[in-house]
Design a protein around this motif. Structure first.
Motif, PDB file in Angstrom:
ATOM      1  N   ARG A  56       0.826  -1.196   0.000  1.00 21.96           N
ATOM      2  CA  ARG A  56       0.000   0.000   0.000  1.00 21.96           C
ATOM      3  C   ARG A  56       0.860   1.246   0.000  1.00 21.96           C
ATOM      4  NH1 ARG A  56       0.375   1.394   5.414  1.00 21.96           N
ATOM      5  NH2 ARG A  56      -1.007   3.151   5.201  1.00 21.96           N
ATOM      6  N   GLY A  57       0.215   2.388  -0.038  1.00 19.25           N
ATOM      7  CA  GLY A  57       0.916   3.650  -0.205  1.00 19.25           C
ATOM      8  C   GLY A  57       1.497   4.186   1.076  1.00 19.25           C
ATOM      9  N   GLY A  58       2.391   5.137   0.896  1.00 18.65           N
ATOM     10  CA  GLY A  58       3.032   5.775   2.039  1.00 18.65           C
ATOM     11  C   GLY A  58       2.200   6.918   2.560  1.00 18.65           C
ATOM     12  N   ASP A  59       2.825   8.070   2.757  1.00 19.76           N
ATOM     13  CA  ASP A  59       2.111   9.179   3.387  1.00 19.76           C
ATOM     14  C   ASP A  59       1.472  10.112   2.383  1.00 19.76           C
ATOM     15  OD1 ASP A  59       4.284  10.394   2.309  1.00 19.76           O
ATOM     16  OD2 ASP A  59       5.134  11.092   4.213  1.00 19.76           O
ATOM     17  N   GLY A  60       1.555   9.764   1.097  1.00 18.54           N
ATOM     18  CA  GLY A  60       0.897  10.591   0.088  1.00 18.54           C
ATOM     19  C   GLY A  60       1.721  11.771  -0.345  1.00 18.54           C
ATOM     20  N   ASP A  61       2.945  11.937   0.152  1.00 17.65           N
ATOM     21  CA  ASP A  61       3.785  13.053  -0.240  1.00 17.65           C
ATOM     22  C   ASP A  61       4.593  12.686  -1.467  1.00 17.65           C
ATOM     23  OD1 ASP A  61       2.895  14.521   1.914  1.00 17.65           O
ATOM     24  OD2 ASP A  61       4.428  13.690   3.244  1.00 17.65           O
ATOM     25  N   ARG A 107      -2.044  15.640  -7.492  1.00 18.90           N
ATOM     26  CA  ARG A 107      -2.019  14.573  -6.495  1.00 18.90           C
ATOM     27  C   ARG A 107      -3.394  13.915  -6.425  1.00 18.90           C
ATOM     28  NH1 ARG A 107       0.379  16.047  -0.765  1.00 18.90           N
ATOM     29  NH2 ARG A 107       2.195  16.173  -2.126  1.00 18.90           N
ATOM     30  N   PRO A 108      -3.467  12.616  -6.609  1.00 18.28           N
ATOM     31  CA  PRO A 108      -4.775  11.956  -6.567  1.00 18.28           C
ATOM     32  C   PRO A 108      -5.350  11.982  -5.165  1.00 18.28           C
ATOM     33  CG  PRO A 108      -3.022  10.324  -6.664  1.00 18.28           C
ATOM     34  CD  PRO A 108      -2.361  11.658  -6.843  1.00 18.28           C
ATOM     35  N   PRO A 109      -6.688  11.911  -5.025  1.00 17.50           N
ATOM     36  CA  PRO A 109      -7.286  11.857  -3.689  1.00 17.50           C
ATOM     37  C   PRO A 109      -6.765  10.653  -2.915  1.00 17.50           C
ATOM     38  CG  PRO A 109      -8.959  12.188  -5.383  1.00 17.50           C
ATOM     39  CD  PRO A 109      -7.693  11.865  -6.093  1.00 17.50           C
ATOM     40  N   ARG A 119      -2.846   5.882   5.661  1.00 21.81           N
ATOM     41  CA  ARG A 119      -2.000   6.777   4.886  1.00 21.81           C
ATOM     42  C   ARG A 119      -1.885   6.305   3.439  1.00 21.81           C
ATOM     43  NH1 ARG A 119      -2.103  11.248   7.067  1.00 21.81           N
ATOM     44  NH2 ARG A 119      -0.098  11.886   6.180  1.00 21.81           N
ATOM     45  N   ALA A 120      -2.593   5.221   3.112  1.00 26.36           N
ATOM     46  CA  ALA A 120      -2.537   4.679   1.756  1.00 26.36           C
ATOM     47  C   ALA A 120      -3.400   5.502   0.823  1.00 26.36           C
ATOM     48  CB  ALA A 120      -3.016   3.230   1.753  1.00 26.36           C
ATOM     49  N   ARG A 121      -3.099   5.402  -0.459  1.00 24.60           N
ATOM     50  CA  ARG A 121      -4.084   5.796  -1.451  1.00 24.60           C
ATOM     51  C   ARG A 121      -5.008   4.600  -1.632  1.00 24.60           C
ATOM     52  NH1 ARG A 121      -4.350   6.465  -7.996  1.00 24.60           N
ATOM     53  NH2 ARG A 121      -6.395   7.449  -7.980  1.00 24.60           N
ATOM     54  N   ALA A 127      -4.178  -0.656   7.674  1.00 28.52           N
ATOM     55  CA  ALA A 127      -3.162  -0.257   8.640  1.00 28.52           C
ATOM     56  C   ALA A 127      -1.786  -0.820   8.327  1.00 28.52           C
ATOM     57  CB  ALA A 127      -3.573  -0.696  10.048  1.00 28.52           C
ATOM     58  N   ALA A 128      -1.695  -1.806   7.437  1.00 24.51           N
ATOM     59  CA  ALA A 128      -0.421  -2.484   7.205  1.00 24.51           C
ATOM     60  C   ALA A 128       0.544  -1.587   6.449  1.00 24.51           C
ATOM     61  CB  ALA A 128      -0.656  -3.773   6.404  1.00 24.51           C
ATOM     62  N   PRO A 129       1.832  -1.648   6.772  1.00 20.05           N
ATOM     63  CA  PRO A 129       2.811  -0.863   6.018  1.00 20.05           C
ATOM     64  C   PRO A 129       3.009  -1.464   4.640  1.00 20.05           C
ATOM     65  CG  PRO A 129       3.920  -2.279   7.580  1.00 20.05           C
ATOM     66  CD  PRO A 129       2.454  -2.425   7.860  1.00 20.05           C
ATOM     67  N   GLY A 130       3.437  -0.655   3.715  1.00 27.83           N
ATOM     68  CA  GLY A 130       3.670  -1.106   2.356  1.00 27.83           C
ATOM     69  C   GLY A 130       3.707   0.074   1.419  1.00 27.83           C
ATOM     70  N   GLU A 131       3.593  -0.171   0.128  1.00 28.86           N
ATOM     71  CA  GLU A 131       3.590   0.915  -0.832  1.00 28.86           C
ATOM     72  C   GLU A 131       2.617   0.604  -1.944  1.00 28.86           C
ATOM     73  OE1 GLU A 131       7.305   1.335  -2.775  1.00 28.86           O
ATOM     74  OE2 GLU A 131       7.507  -0.789  -3.246  1.00 28.86           O
ATOM     75  N   GLY A 132       2.145   1.639  -2.588  1.00 30.01           N
ATOM     76  CA  GLY A 132       1.245   1.449  -3.710  1.00 30.01           C
ATOM     77  C   GLY A 132      -0.174   1.862  -3.384  1.00 30.01           C
ATOM     78  N   THR A 133      -1.106   1.424  -4.208  1.00 32.32           N
ATOM     79  CA  THR A 133      -2.514   1.786  -4.128  1.00 32.32           C
ATOM     80  C   THR A 133      -3.336   0.566  -3.766  1.00 32.32           C
ATOM     81  OG1 THR A 133      -2.220   3.498  -5.815  1.00 32.32           O
ATOM     82  CG2 THR A 133      -4.458   2.693  -5.456  1.00 32.32           C
TER      83      THR A 133
END
Length: 480
Positions: A184-189, A297-299, A425-427, A369-375
């Motif tokens: 999943r995504g990070g902080d959206g920055d 920046r996407p919602p 914090r994910a998208r 809630a899980a850490p990760g990256e992406g959408t």
């Protein structure tokens, strides 16, 4: 490099002469001419079929490298441009998702062939309009040539993706991984479409460099400009981002535009989701110029509502199609003994990009809630709630009432989901059923489910940056 876009449409133009579709009917004749691109007044794209690449007569200082997405052009000034023409059949890919050699399609990489190898035609000086002699300028023309025999594709508004409701099972979806939480995504920055290299859970055995060798299919730094057909397979742009070939500094311009999209307004809407733009015929671009505007920046949180077969799932998939890393979160039942359900699974699996990861779970709070990256793409909230009713034993019995303790358990699960949705914090793009527009349920179970899901939709919508109702395949924004 200077890139002149003499035309930006598909092979038939947009509108296509003689076409009776609504998309073409909305436009005046000649609105967009077939795609024709001139690079520094020296090279014309699309290249004619079978043209020899890096033949002796190619313009001095230029290199044209065929690869899995199209032609990479490097100029004397170091500028890097990728021209990605209409994609071949997505089924004609190898296990890594890259296109195999094909003598009839010069845009497809030759398996094991060196970059810039001859694709099977003669050298320069044969009157080819791509270039004519070492230093001769590109021949004059009206910019209306067809694009390598590509035919415009009918189906205004279609994305080429079939119906269906939910995702696949583990043994039928090779993209699925079973260990740990969803990516999943990070902080959206920062760059909302960042994602160089491979993400966890997106493929078996691929390295961060990506593909056939440590430098990938197009050696060198990321592209300055990408000219790409996005109307059939926008996930190609996601793959380019995932492999670090397209970054926040890359300008992405859509070409080969035609009646596969209903209108210019809808084209602009889709491209905004994909981090790309369209420009009018005659536009001149320069790889040395800074981007004139940052990518929007996407919602962070999007909730898409709709009735049965409204197109809500397709809309959700369209919105994230060009993201580099996507985890599809399937909340439906197992269904392994239900042929109809397995058929839905198959349709969903086939229309999803191969590099997406799939996770099947009802622990949506944990996924968020899980850490990760992406959408995260969650499909959907309605099937999640039905599974929660099952898990909690909350369906009304013959007496017409559900056990109070079971209803309290369902309420706790809904509270946990809303809290996780608020904190994530994910998208994330989630699909849910709008159950308040149909026939009033005649059973106690139907009435209870409608009321609980309706209330849950309201709570999630209050915590979402974007909410839309999808009706007959058309999204209707629901502003505050």
């Amino acid at each position: 490099m200077e890139i002149r876009l003499e035309g930006t449409a598909g092979a038939g133009g947009w509108p296509e002469p003689g076409c009776g579709c609504a998309s073409c009917g909305r436009l005046t004749p000649g609105h967009r001419r077939p795609t024709s691109i001139v690079v520094d007044g020296r090279i014309r794209l699309p290249l004619p079929p079978g043209r020899a690449i890096d033949a002796p007569g190619a313009p001095d200082g230029y290199r044209i490298t065929p690869g899995p997405y199209g032609y990479a052009i490097t100029g004397p000034d170091g500028g890097r441009v990728l021209y990605a023409p209409p994609a071949p059949d997505p089924g004609a890919t190898d296990a890594e998702g890259f296109l195999e050699a094909d003598d009839e399609n010069p845009a497809r990489a030759g398996s094991g062939d060196p970059a810039g190898a001859d694709i099977g035609d003669t050298g320069a000086g044969d009157g080819n309009p791509a270039w004519d002699g070492g230093r001769d300028a590109v021949r004059a023309g009206d910019g209306t040539g067809a694009a390598n025999g590509d035919s415009a594709r009918a189906g205004a508004g279609d994305t080429g993706r079939a119906g269906g409701d939910h995702a696949g099972t583990a043994d039928e979806n090779p993209a699925r991984t079973d260990g740990g939480g969803a990516a999943r995504g990070g902080d959206g920055d920062g760059d909302p479409w960042a994602g160089a290299g491979e993400a966890a859970g997106t493929g078996g055995g691929e390295t961060g460099a990506g593909d056939r060798g440590p430098a990938g299919p197009y050696p060198g730094r990321p592209f300055d400009l990408v000219l790409i057909d996005l109307l059939d397979r926008p996930e190609r742009l996601g793959e380019l981002r995932r492999r670090g070939l397209v970054t926040a500094a890359t300008q992405v311009v859509a070409v080969h535009l035609d009646h596969r999209v209903p209108s210019e307004r809808e084209l602009e809407r889709r491209l905004a989701h994909w981090g790309a733009i369209a420009v009018p015929d005659g536009t001149v671009l320069d790889t040395r110029a800074p981007r004139d505007r940052p990518a929007p920046r996407p919602p962070r949180r999007t909730l898409l509502l709709g009735g049965a077969r409204s197109g809500k799932s397709e809309e959700a998939e369209l919105r994230v199609a060009a993201d580099p890393v996507v985890t599809y979160v399937a909340t439906g039942p197992d269904g392994r003994d239900d042929p109809a359900w397995l058929e839905r699974v198959r349709r969903h699996r086939e229309r999803r990009p191969r590099h997406w990861r799939t996770v099947e779970t009802t622990d949506l709070a944990g996924v968020l809630a899980a850490p990760g990256e992406g959408t995260l793409l969650i499909d959907g909230i309605g099937t999640w709630l039905a599974a929660v009713f099952d898990e909690c034993g909350a369906w009304p019995g013959d007496g017409g009432a559900a056990p109070p303790s079971a209803l309290a358990a369902v309420a706790r699960r809904c509270d946990e989901l809303v809290a996780a949705w608020r904190r994530t914090r994910a998208r994330v793009v989630a699909v849910s059923d709008e159950v308040g527009l149909g026939v009033v349920p005649v059973t106690a179970a139907g009435l209870l489910f409608r009321d609980v899901l309706g209330s849950l939709n309201q709570r999630l919508a209050r915590e979402s940056e974007e909410v839309a109702l999808v009706v007959a395949g058309r999204p209707v924004p629901l502003p505050l």
